[in-house]
Motif scaffolding. Structure first.
Motif, short mmCIF file in Angstrom:
data_model
loop_
_atom_site.label_atom_id
_atom_site.label_comp_id
_atom_site.label_asym_id
_atom_site.label_seq_id
_atom_site.Cartn_x
_atom_site.Cartn_y
_atom_site.Cartn_z
N ALA A 173 11.70 -3.32 0.98
CA ALA A 173 10.25 -3.54 0.91
C ALA A 173 9.83 -3.91 -0.51
O ALA A 173 8.97 -4.79 -0.72
CB ALA A 173 9.51 -2.29 1.38
N ASN A 187 7.88 -1.48 5.52
CA ASN A 187 7.03 -0.40 5.04
C ASN A 187 6.96 0.75 6.05
O ASN A 187 7.01 1.92 5.68
CB ASN A 187 5.61 -0.92 4.77
CG ASN A 187 5.56 -1.85 3.58
OD1 ASN A 187 6.39 -1.77 2.68
ND2 ASN A 187 4.58 -2.75 3.57
N ILE A 234 5.93 -4.07 -0.17
CA ILE A 234 5.51 -2.72 -0.50
C ILE A 234 4.06 -2.69 -0.98
O ILE A 234 3.34 -1.69 -0.81
CB ILE A 234 6.45 -2.10 -1.57
CG1 ILE A 234 6.21 -0.60 -1.71
CG2 ILE A 234 6.26 -2.81 -2.91
CD1 ILE A 234 6.66 0.19 -0.53
#
Length: 310
Positions: A215, A44, A221
């Motif tokens: 991600a 991230n 995410i």
């Protein structure tokens, strides 16, 4: 002749300003990255930072460097090299951020000393101008002195011994700087064909998209949804700052002065980082570290003067 001397003097002054600005700004950037690594997952972190920096670069090249885009579209080899730089940057930053997370800001920056011999050997093998620098006795003596000072600096750092994950973090750092050495050789090979800003836009966007895809695939995410808006804004701004200093300025120095000169400057980064980390992260500076820093500064200054005269 007088005009020639004035031109050389002005160029040297400009180089000194660029080199000094890079070292100071990167020194400030390491504690910022350290803070980001403690508050965000690596994927991230890299996705947001690279995409924010990439968006900034894309906006700038849309204003001024659109012609270089056509060069890329009509040259498949150039396009492949840019793609490879982006992939290498992704791998580099993955190990970079994990190394940063497992160690300290100061420990991370001093691992740049390992990049000098690795980058020097690789650059000297592929480029004749870098080979001339590497064989110069002033460069050899200055860089040896700077490396010795860096070793004093790193082994006298209390933070290094205090980290439980220092060995694993060091392993990640070693992989990161090896990848970076290969990446910088590629950057040098294409930097005279297209503008540095275009290389940065391509690299940051590709690296950001790869990290974003990873991600999303890993499900990490979703962690961003639970992150405060202020931290997200911090990461966006940190990404722009990091891409301008750590990528645009770095690639420009590689284009203008070469890979070896760039890696000599990296030896000065721990000193700037130590000062910043002392005030922002509470990390200490010992008398022995100060001695090591003085040796590094002297060795780098001597070596960089030698490189400018070649």
């Amino acid at each position: 002749m007088i005009q020639g001397l004035i031109s050389i003097s002005n160029r040297a002054n400009n180089d000194h300003f660029l080199f000094s600005a890079y070292v100071v700004l990167i020194g400030l950037g390491f504690p910022i990255l350290r803070y980001a690594s403690l508050n965000f997952d690596t994927l991230n972190n890299n996705a947001v930072r690279f995409l924010s920096g990439g968006a900034l670069f894309l906006f700038l090249i849309a204003l001024k460097h659109r012609s270089d885009i056509r060069k890329i579209l009509h040259d498949p080899i150039l396009a492949v090299k840019l793609l490879l730089v982006g992939v290498l940057m992704t791998a580099n930053m993955y190990f970079f951020m994990n190394g940063m997370q497992l160690t300290t800001a100061l420990t991370g920056s001093v691992f740049c000393i390992l990049a000098l011999p690795i980058a020097t050997i690789m650059a000297a093998f592929f480029y004749s101008d870098e080979r001339r620098k590497a064989k110069d006795i002033r460069f050899i003596s200055g860089s040896t002195l700077a490396i010795a000072g860096s070793l004093i600096f790193i082994f006298s750092a209390a933070q290094t011994a205090a980290s439980e994950n220092f060995v694993l973090g060091s392993f990640f750092w070693t992989i990161a700087i090896t990848i970076a050495a290969i990446q910088n050789l590629l950057v040098k090979s294409i930097s005279h064909r297209i503008h540095t800003m275009v290389i940065c836009a391509s690299t940051a966007t590709i690296a950001g998209l790869i990290n974003l895809a990873l991600a999303i695939y890993s499900g990490k995410i979703h962690q961003l949804a639970d992150t405060s808006t202020s931290l997200i804004v911090f990461l966006l701004l940190a990404g722009m700052y990091g891409m301008v200093t750590g990528m645009l300025m770095a690639f420009h120095i590689i284009k203008k002065s070469g890979v070896i000169t760039f890696n000599m400057l990296q030896l000065l980064v721990p000193i700037a980082t130590a000062v910043v980390a002392y005030f922002t992260l509470g990390e200490t500076i010992t008398l022995i570290q100060a001695l090591g820093a003085s040796i590094v500064i002297f060795g780098c200054r001597y070596s960089l003067k030698a490189n400018q005269s070649l």
